[in-house]
Structure formats: C-alpha cells, structure tokens
Design a protein around this motif. Structure first.
Motif, PDB file in Angstrom:
ATOM      1  N   SER A  81       0.833  -1.207   0.000  1.00 40.62           N
ATOM      2  CA  SER A  81       0.000   0.000   0.000  1.00 40.62           C
ATOM      3  C   SER A  81       0.862   1.250   0.000  1.00 40.62           C
ATOM      4  O   SER A  81       0.533   2.252  -0.651  1.00 40.62           O
ATOM      5  CB  SER A  81      -0.925   0.003   1.224  1.00 40.62           C
ATOM      6  N   TYR A  84       2.075   1.792  -3.441  1.00 39.00           N
ATOM      7  CA  TYR A  84       1.010   2.369  -4.255  1.00 39.00           C
ATOM      8  C   TYR A  84       0.938   3.882  -4.055  1.00 39.00           C
ATOM      9  O   TYR A  84       0.843   4.651  -5.019  1.00 39.00           O
ATOM     10  CB  TYR A  84      -0.330   1.727  -3.899  1.00 39.00           C
ATOM     11  N   LYS A  85       1.014   4.326  -2.801  1.00 35.20           N
ATOM     12  CA  LYS A  85       0.938   5.755  -2.509  1.00 35.20           C
ATOM     13  C   LYS A  85       2.110   6.515  -3.104  1.00 35.20           C
ATOM     14  O   LYS A  85       1.991   7.689  -3.466  1.00 35.20           O
ATOM     15  CB  LYS A  85       0.870   5.964  -0.995  1.00 35.20           C
ATOM     16  N   GLY A  87       3.495   5.696  -5.875  1.00 35.45           N
ATOM     17  CA  GLY A  87       3.456   5.553  -7.324  1.00 35.45           C
ATOM     18  C   GLY A  87       4.347   4.467  -7.860  1.00 35.45           C
ATOM     19  O   GLY A  87       4.654   4.440  -9.060  1.00 35.45           O
ATOM     20  N   ALA A 150      -9.088   5.003 -10.357  1.00 32.69           N
ATOM     21  CA  ALA A 150      -8.255   6.162 -10.683  1.00 32.69           C
ATOM     22  C   ALA A 150      -7.626   6.752  -9.426  1.00 32.69           C
ATOM     23  O   ALA A 150      -8.244   6.787  -8.360  1.00 32.69           O
ATOM     24  CB  ALA A 150      -9.087   7.219 -11.402  1.00 32.69           C
ATOM     25  N   ARG A 151      -6.393   7.223  -9.568  1.00 30.50           N
ATOM     26  CA  ARG A 151      -5.738   7.896  -8.452  1.00 30.50           C
ATOM     27  C   ARG A 151      -6.426   9.231  -8.162  1.00 30.50           C
ATOM     28  O   ARG A 151      -6.945   9.884  -9.058  1.00 30.50           O
ATOM     29  CB  ARG A 151      -4.265   8.144  -8.774  1.00 30.50           C
ATOM     30  N   GLY A 152      -6.427   9.618  -6.912  1.00 29.33           N
ATOM     31  CA  GLY A 152      -6.986  10.907  -6.537  1.00 29.33           C
ATOM     32  C   GLY A 152      -8.448  10.879  -6.165  1.00 29.33           C
ATOM     33  O   GLY A 152      -9.000  11.905  -5.733  1.00 29.33           O
ATOM     34  N   GLN A 155     -11.259   8.492  -0.704  1.00 35.21           N
ATOM     35  CA  GLN A 155     -11.067   7.191  -0.073  1.00 35.21           C
ATOM     36  C   GLN A 155     -12.110   6.955   1.012  1.00 35.21           C
ATOM     37  O   GLN A 155     -12.867   7.852   1.378  1.00 35.21           O
ATOM     38  CB  GLN A 155      -9.659   7.111   0.522  1.00 35.21           C
ATOM     39  N   GLY A 227      -3.734  -0.642 -11.696  1.00 37.10           N
ATOM     40  CA  GLY A 227      -3.615   0.798 -11.778  1.00 37.10           C
ATOM     41  C   GLY A 227      -3.919   1.431 -13.122  1.00 37.10           C
ATOM     42  O   GLY A 227      -3.922   2.658 -13.238  1.00 37.10           O
ATOM     43  N   CYS A 255     -16.728   8.074  -6.662  1.00 37.54           N
ATOM     44  CA  CYS A 255     -16.114   6.983  -7.429  1.00 37.54           C
ATOM     45  C   CYS A 255     -17.063   6.479  -8.501  1.00 37.54           C
ATOM     46  O   CYS A 255     -16.645   6.148  -9.614  1.00 37.54           O
ATOM     47  CB  CYS A 255     -15.712   5.836  -6.486  1.00 37.54           C
TER      48      CYS A 255
END
Length: 301
Positions: A81, A84-85, A87, A150-152, A155, A227, A255
């Motif tokens: 994780s 992932y954060k 990148g 998608a990123r951003g 959450q 991703g 989302c």
C-alpha cells in the motif's frame, strides 16, 4: 456446482438456460471483496429470473467454495500500500485480469457466448475488466458501488478503514460473526437499516459455508495493483449502467460518478440512503434501472 475454468475449480450457481426453443439471455453476477455468491440477495436473483434471464453466480477465486491460492503466500499489505501511494509498481499474487479470465472461462464452460455482466464493488472492477478483455462477449455492463481505480478519488472514511482492516477478536465462529456484523453495520445503508438478527443470521450462514481471510488479503492486493483500468475505460463502447449509493462510506459516491464519466454513454444512477450493501430496500431501487437496462441492451442488434 464445481466448474473447471481457466485451469482452476470455481463454484457456480446457474439458474439454467430455460426449456424453450430460445435460450434465456445470461446475466453473470460477480461479487465483491471477500464476498461469496450467496451474498447476492435472493430477491434480486429471482427478479432477474422472473424477467426472463439466466442468472449465473460464481465464487471468485480464493473465496467461498472456489479454489484457494494459499500456495502463493500472503502479501505485505502495508508495504504494498505504501508503494502504491508512492506511485511504485505493486505486486499481487494474481490480478483482476486473472479474475476476469476466470469469469469468462465460466461462461465458456457453460456454453455461453455472450452475457450481461453485473458486478458489485470489487466485482464491478472485475466486470469492467471482463468488458475490456472481451467486449464482443459483453451484452451490457453494470457496475454497482464500485470504482475505476483512478488515483486521486476520495477514499473510505478512516474509521471505516480501521474496521475493514481489523481482525476478529478470536478464531471461534462467534467472534468471526461479531466482527462481520460490526463491519456491515459500519458500511451499511443508513437509509435502509437491516435488522440485527437478520444480519447476524446471514453472516453466520456465510461463515459456516466458508471463511478464508487469507484470500481476502490477496484479492485486496489485486485491486491495489490494477492501476491502469481507469484510462482504459474510455475505449469501451457498450451499454453501461453505474449504480452507486450516495451514502457509501467505503467507496464514496464520487467513485461512481468518475466511473460513469469515463465510460462513453454510461448512465449513472445514485441512490439516496444507500451505503455499501444490498438490503431489501436497495434491491428494489436497484432493479428499477437494472432490468430496463438489460432489456434495452438485449433489444439492441
């Protein structure tokens, strides 16, 4: 029943093709993270059957009565994780591509050439992957309480994540049920509360059928590692419906908005008071757009 598909054993429930000369069109239902095929509400399944559809449900790999992947070991969820954060590439024991291939192989094994694909939460992500992998075989796509990845995107709320990532207090069945009752009370629909006794009864039945937390961790890593799906969704050209709860504390409504925006022509339906579950009241509101969506796609040449 067990089906050998994509080289593994997958548990499947199939309402059947019907007895008439014209086979019933198939609807493939794909459940979410750690959830078994029995989590699909009977009222939803029966409504689809009553509407003339062949309903196919499966236990995703590593969950329920389908084949387990314990030989692949346990990923380090915290480390992956963090990657992932930052990148960085995330390693997962298997991918959502693999799980989509499982679903397509189930259709192959049942002799189904084309199907409407409906997925909930992680199942919605798998459904998106099925559509991307084999668009000619997907009559329509329905993504429920899911995400493009998608990123951003917003959450889950911190207290929800704490409950999701926690473990039962003990290994006995009572502790397991208590844990999942707390989880579903946390992520459930505030506008459609479920009776505690009914919720406990459903969770008990599912836990007695199968309890495999190691599989949940591996499935979670498959989600984190996927991703590129968001960018790929723009290439889809098929009837698409996105349904999302406006009170979802686990996968926020934004989302669903993002998913619908990325798929050309997709229809977004937001349900007030719906969280991240499928209580009876939500099922009725879900069926209102779902069956016409399937019917319209079925009528399209």
């Amino acid at each position: 029943m067990k089906i050998r598909a994509n080289g593994i054993d997958i548990e499947v429930e199939d309402s059947g093709p019907g007895s008439g000369a014209q086979p019933r069109p198939a609807v493939l239902l794909i459940m979410g993270l750690g959830m078994q095929l029995v989590a699909w509400p009977p009222a939803l399944v029966q409504a689809l059957v009553n509407a003339g559809y062949r309903v196919i449900r499966l236990d995703n790999r590593d969950i329920g009565l389908s084949q387990k992947f314990d030989h692949l070991g346990q990923p380090n969820l915290v480390w992956e994780s963090l990657k992932y954060k930052l990148g960085l590439p995330v390693k997962s024991p298997y991918s959502l591509h693999d799980m989509a291939a499982d679903a397509l192989a189930v259709l192959d094994a049942l002799g189904v050439q084309k199907a409407h694909v409906v997925g909930v939460s992680m199942g919605g992500m798998i459904a998106q992957r099925v559509a991307l992998a084999a668009p000619a075989r997907v009559l329509s796509l329905t993504s429920i309480m899911s995400s493009s990845g998608a990123r951003g995107l917003p959450q889950a709320e911190p207290h929800v994540l704490r409950v999701l990532l926690s473990r039962p207090a003990g290994k006995d069945l009572s502790s397991i049920v208590d844990h999942y009752v707390k989880l579903f009370q946390t992520i459930g629909s505030p506008g459609f509360p479920v009776d505690d006794a009914e919720l406990r009864s459903r969770i008990l039945a599912a836990s007695e059928r199968s309890f495999h937390p190691a599989g949940v961790t591996r499935q979670m890593m498959a989600i984190v590692a996927d991703g590129r799906r968001a960018a790929e969704l723009a290439g889809l050209r098929l009837p698409a419906l996105v349904v999302h709860g406006k009170a979802d504390p686990l996968v926020p409504f934004a989302c669903g908005e993002d998913t619908a925006r990325r798929i050309q022509g997709a229809r977004l339906v937001g349900i007030e008071g719906m969280g991240h579950d499928l209580p009876d009241g939500v099922v009725q509101r879900l069926l209102e757009p779902l069956i016409p969506h399937l019917d319209a796609a079925q009528a399209t040449p």
